[in-house]
Write a protein that holds these residues in place. Structure first.
Motif, PDB file in Angstrom:
ATOM      1  N   ALA A 121       2.420   1.770  -3.378  1.00 48.65           N
ATOM      2  CA  ALA A 121       1.432   2.223  -4.356  1.00 48.65           C
ATOM      3  C   ALA A 121       1.113   3.704  -4.171  1.00 48.65           C
ATOM      4  CB  ALA A 121       0.162   1.395  -4.241  1.00 48.65           C
ATOM      5  N   VAL A 122       1.023   4.149  -2.933  1.00 54.62           N
ATOM      6  CA  VAL A 122       0.746   5.565  -2.674  1.00 54.62           C
ATOM      7  C   VAL A 122       1.913   6.427  -3.124  1.00 54.62           C
ATOM      8  CG1 VAL A 122       0.418   7.266  -0.842  1.00 54.62           C
ATOM      9  CG2 VAL A 122      -0.903   5.161  -0.818  1.00 54.62           C
ATOM     10  N   ARG A 123       3.114   5.991  -2.868  1.00 51.61           N
ATOM     11  CA  ARG A 123       4.299   6.766  -3.277  1.00 51.61           C
ATOM     12  C   ARG A 123       4.445   6.850  -4.789  1.00 51.61           C
ATOM     13  NH1 ARG A 123       9.170   5.351   0.916  1.00 51.61           N
ATOM     14  NH2 ARG A 123       8.177   6.281   2.729  1.00 51.61           N
ATOM     15  N   LYS A 124       4.012   5.814  -5.490  1.00 47.81           N
ATOM     16  CA  LYS A 124       4.109   5.831  -6.956  1.00 47.81           C
ATOM     17  C   LYS A 124       2.954   6.581  -7.601  1.00 47.81           C
ATOM     18  CE  LYS A 124       6.926   1.800  -7.785  1.00 47.81           C
ATOM     19  NZ  LYS A 124       7.065   0.558  -8.531  1.00 47.81           N
ATOM     20  N   GLY A 125       1.969   7.035  -6.816  1.00 44.47           N
ATOM     21  CA  GLY A 125       0.867   7.806  -7.365  1.00 44.47           C
ATOM     22  C   GLY A 125      -0.274   6.968  -7.883  1.00 44.47           C
ATOM     23  N   GLN A 126      -0.394   5.762  -7.423  1.00 43.11           N
ATOM     24  CA  GLN A 126      -1.445   4.866  -7.899  1.00 43.11           C
ATOM     25  C   GLN A 126      -2.835   5.411  -7.598  1.00 43.11           C
ATOM     26  OE1 GLN A 126      -0.822   1.998  -9.562  1.00 43.11           O
ATOM     27  NE2 GLN A 126      -2.968   1.549  -9.823  1.00 43.11           N
ATOM     28  N   TYR A 127      -2.974   6.145  -6.500  1.00 43.77           N
ATOM     29  CA  TYR A 127      -4.285   6.623  -6.085  1.00 43.77           C
ATOM     30  C   TYR A 127      -4.533   8.079  -6.467  1.00 43.77           C
ATOM     31  CZ  TYR A 127      -4.413   2.312  -3.467  1.00 43.77           C
ATOM     32  OH  TYR A 127      -4.383   0.987  -3.118  1.00 43.77           O
ATOM     33  N   ASP A 128      -3.636   8.685  -7.239  1.00 41.55           N
ATOM     34  CA  ASP A 128      -3.853  10.055  -7.688  1.00 41.55           C
ATOM     35  C   ASP A 128      -4.999  10.082  -8.682  1.00 41.55           C
ATOM     36  OD1 ASP A 128      -1.799  10.895  -6.139  1.00 41.55           O
ATOM     37  OD2 ASP A 128      -0.344  11.050  -7.772  1.00 41.55           O
ATOM     38  N   ASP A 129      -5.849  11.062  -8.540  1.00 38.76           N
ATOM     39  CA  ASP A 129      -7.013  11.173  -9.412  1.00 38.76           C
ATOM     40  C   ASP A 129      -6.701  12.165 -10.524  1.00 38.76           C
ATOM     41  OD1 ASP A 129      -9.501  11.061 -10.510  1.00 38.76           O
ATOM     42  OD2 ASP A 129     -10.486  12.225  -8.955  1.00 38.76           O
ATOM     43  N   SER A 130      -6.455  11.669 -11.695  1.00 40.50           N
ATOM     44  CA  SER A 130      -6.156  12.547 -12.829  1.00 40.50           C
ATOM     45  C   SER A 130      -7.367  12.738 -13.738  1.00 40.50           C
ATOM     46  CB  SER A 130      -4.993  11.974 -13.637  1.00 40.50           C
ATOM     47  OG  SER A 130      -5.342  10.701 -14.147  1.00 40.50           O
ATOM     48  N   PHE A 148       0.831  -1.210   0.000  1.00 38.07           N
ATOM     49  CA  PHE A 148       0.000   0.000   0.000  1.00 38.07           C
ATOM     50  C   PHE A 148       0.864   1.259   0.000  1.00 38.07           C
ATOM     51  CE2 PHE A 148      -2.052   3.311   2.572  1.00 38.07           C
ATOM     52  CZ  PHE A 148      -3.113   3.616   1.720  1.00 38.07           C
TER      53      PHE A 148
END
Length: 63
Positions: free
Chosen positions: A25-34, A22
């Protein structure tokens, strides 16, 4: 009783694995909303129109 200790150790290892996944994934930007920012401009006018209609109703009621 030793089975409980084994299950406890395995569950802690699995929990640490999922937590690490988790965090990665957060550090790689998986949850960024583009997607939402690009679509938000399409619906802003409708929100503004609704607000002006509601505010005009409130103004007429208080007059």
């Amino acid at each position: 009783m030793s089975v409980i200790y084994i299950l406890l150790a395995v569950s802690v290892v699995v929990a640490i694995f999922f937590f690490a996944a988790f965090v990665i994934a957060v550090r790689k930007g998986q949850y960024d909303d583009s997607y939402t920012p690009s679509v938000r401009m399409l619906f802003e006018d409708e929100v503004v129109k609704k607000k002006t209609k509601e505010s005009s109703k409130i103004i007429t009621k208080t007059d």
